[in-house]
Design an enzyme around this catalytic site. Structure first.
Site, short mmCIF file in Angstrom:
data_model
loop_
_atom_site.label_atom_id
_atom_site.label_comp_id
_atom_site.label_asym_id
_atom_site.label_seq_id
_atom_site.Cartn_x
_atom_site.Cartn_y
_atom_site.Cartn_z
N ASN A 107 0.84 -1.20 0.00
CA ASN A 107 0.00 0.00 0.00
C ASN A 107 0.87 1.24 0.00
O ASN A 107 1.97 1.26 0.55
CB ASN A 107 -0.96 -0.01 1.20
CG ASN A 107 -0.39 0.72 2.40
OD1 ASN A 107 -0.47 1.95 2.51
ND2 ASN A 107 0.21 -0.04 3.32
N PHE A 111 -1.55 8.21 4.52
CA PHE A 111 -2.31 8.81 5.62
C PHE A 111 -3.58 9.49 5.11
O PHE A 111 -3.92 10.61 5.53
CB PHE A 111 -1.47 9.83 6.38
CG PHE A 111 -0.38 9.26 7.25
CD1 PHE A 111 -0.24 7.89 7.46
CD2 PHE A 111 0.54 10.10 7.86
CE1 PHE A 111 0.77 7.39 8.26
CE2 PHE A 111 1.55 9.61 8.66
CZ PHE A 111 1.68 8.25 8.86
N SER A 174 5.77 5.17 8.69
CA SER A 174 5.14 4.90 7.41
C SER A 174 6.08 5.29 6.28
O SER A 174 6.67 6.37 6.31
CB SER A 174 3.83 5.69 7.28
OG SER A 174 3.34 5.60 5.95
N ASN A 176 5.09 5.99 3.35
CA ASN A 176 4.27 6.62 2.31
C ASN A 176 4.04 8.12 2.50
O ASN A 176 3.30 8.73 1.74
CB ASN A 176 2.92 5.90 2.23
CG ASN A 176 3.08 4.45 1.88
OD1 ASN A 176 3.88 4.09 1.01
ND2 ASN A 176 2.37 3.58 2.57
N THR A 177 4.66 8.70 3.52
CA THR A 177 4.68 10.15 3.70
C THR A 177 6.12 10.61 3.57
O THR A 177 7.00 10.15 4.30
CB THR A 177 4.11 10.56 5.08
OG1 THR A 177 2.73 10.19 5.14
CG2 THR A 177 4.24 12.05 5.30
N LYS A 216 5.53 3.56 16.98
CA LYS A 216 5.53 2.52 15.94
C LYS A 216 6.73 2.70 15.04
O LYS A 216 6.94 3.80 14.50
CB LYS A 216 4.24 2.56 15.12
CG LYS A 216 4.09 1.37 14.17
CD LYS A 216 2.67 1.22 13.68
CE LYS A 216 2.49 -0.08 12.89
NZ LYS A 216 1.09 -0.29 12.50
N ASN A 245 6.06 -1.62 11.42
CA ASN A 245 5.27 -1.13 10.30
C ASN A 245 5.61 -1.94 9.04
O ASN A 245 6.26 -2.98 9.11
CB ASN A 245 5.54 0.36 10.09
CG ASN A 245 4.35 1.13 9.57
OD1 ASN A 245 3.64 0.66 8.70
ND2 ASN A 245 4.14 2.33 10.10
#
Length: 338
Positions: A107, A111, A174, A176-177, A216, A245
């Protein structure tokens, strides 16, 4: 019992669309479902008494829209989010990809969420919360907030979530940021956690309730980085580390359809690496900080391995996509009979 029949239909849909349909159904009718029977197996984690050590990982219910429905599946605790101060759409679609041959998901959501206020409104309406259920709220920063101002966003979310959360998770891992994982560096992490802990103490004193903090972390860490995170967790009174994560690695899935898509890889392929990080943290921390194991739990065997590696509790997400809600009870029963 119905999930084996429904899964082929859901897997014919785009992954994100299937997720939205499932979550919507839980939000609309989940509170009417009977409670799944789960063996009593209370554990202490972060100073909280969990009815059982099987939790829902953040990411499935980003806005807290289906808390009561998810609670009927038997989770000992539920974590919602990641939430950011302001609503944001996330990255362009398509951004979720199944890899069924590997029981994996990639994915790059970014966010996507409706913002802090919408989440808090949903939390306040939740019967699970009113009845004393253990709810974690996972907080992050908006994508357009410069990384040097990330603390501002975390503090906004901390203040907003504090009155309602059983615990709060700081998500700095994450992939993805943009630039978010920079916050796992020793200097950046110490600065961030010092400020968050100071604000947490102020909020605790003002409200008269202590809200634990979890952090996390990513699986893509070397030994020196793990040591730095362990030191920072102790220094700044972090109550739990959630390991881990998603991973940027594509080892073992690079040959599969969608295996080279960008984003974080979760599910079975991340199990070994996330468990190794957990084991290293356990040896390094020697019980000074609670550990929650997540990553690649597709059955009772993987959950037991997380506990054996030092986790006090575990969290599920990708395994639910492949095994269905029965996975919660399977894991809970296995851990209760140890």
């Amino acid at each position: 019992m119905l999930y084996p029949l429904l899964r082929p239909l859901l897997f014919k849909l785009d992954a994100e669309h299937a997720h939205e349909l499932t979550l919507g159904a839980l939000a609309r009718t989940g509170a009417l479902m009977p409670h799944r029977r789960i063996p009593d197996n209370p554990v202490r984690c972060m100073g909280l008494q969990l009815p059982n050590p099987v939790g829902l990982a953040a990411g499935l219910d980003k806005n807290g829209a289906a808390i009561d429905g998810l609670a009927r599946l038997g989770f000992g605790f539920i974590e919602i989010g990641t939430v950011t101060p302001r609503p944001q759409p996330g990255n362009p679609r398509p951004r979720v990809f199944r890899l069924p041959a590997a029981q994996a998901i990639i994915n790059r959501m970014g966010f996507n969420n409706l913002g802090l206020q919408v989440m808090m409104d949903n939390v306040k309406r939740s019967r699970f919360v009113r009845d004393g259920g253990i709810l974690g709220i996972n907080i992050g920063k908006n994508a357009d907030t410069p990384i040097e101002r990330a603390l501002d966003d975390y503090l906004i979310c901390l203040r907003g979530a504090h009155p309602y959360a059983s615990y709060i998770t700081v998500n700095i891992s994450s992939p993805n940021t943009r630039n978010l994982r920079q916050l796992q560096g020793a200097d950046e992490l110490n600065s961030l956690l010092a400020a968050i802990d100071a604000e947490r103490r102020t909020l605790d004193a003002t409200s008269g309730r202590c809200v634990p903090l979890a952090l996390k972390i990513a699986p893509d860490l070397d030994g020196e980085q793990i040591d730095a995170i362990a030191d920072a967790a102790i220094a700044h009174r972090i109550d739990a580390l959630i390991a881990t994560n998603t991973t940027l690695s594509r080892e073992g899935v690079e040959h599969l359809p969608n295996g080279q898509e960008g984003g974080g890889l979760s599910g079975a392929p991340v199990f070994e690496r996330s468990t190794e990080v957990l084991r290293t943290l356990s040896a390094r921390l020697a019980g000074k900080v609670d550990l929650i194991g997540v990553g690649g739990i597709t059955g009772a065997k993987q959950a037991r391995a997380k506990i054996d590696a030092g986790a006090v509790a575990v969290q599920l997400y990708s395994g639910l996509i492949y095994r269905g809600p029965g996975l919660v009870a399977d894991v809970a029963r296995a851990l209760a009979t140890r």
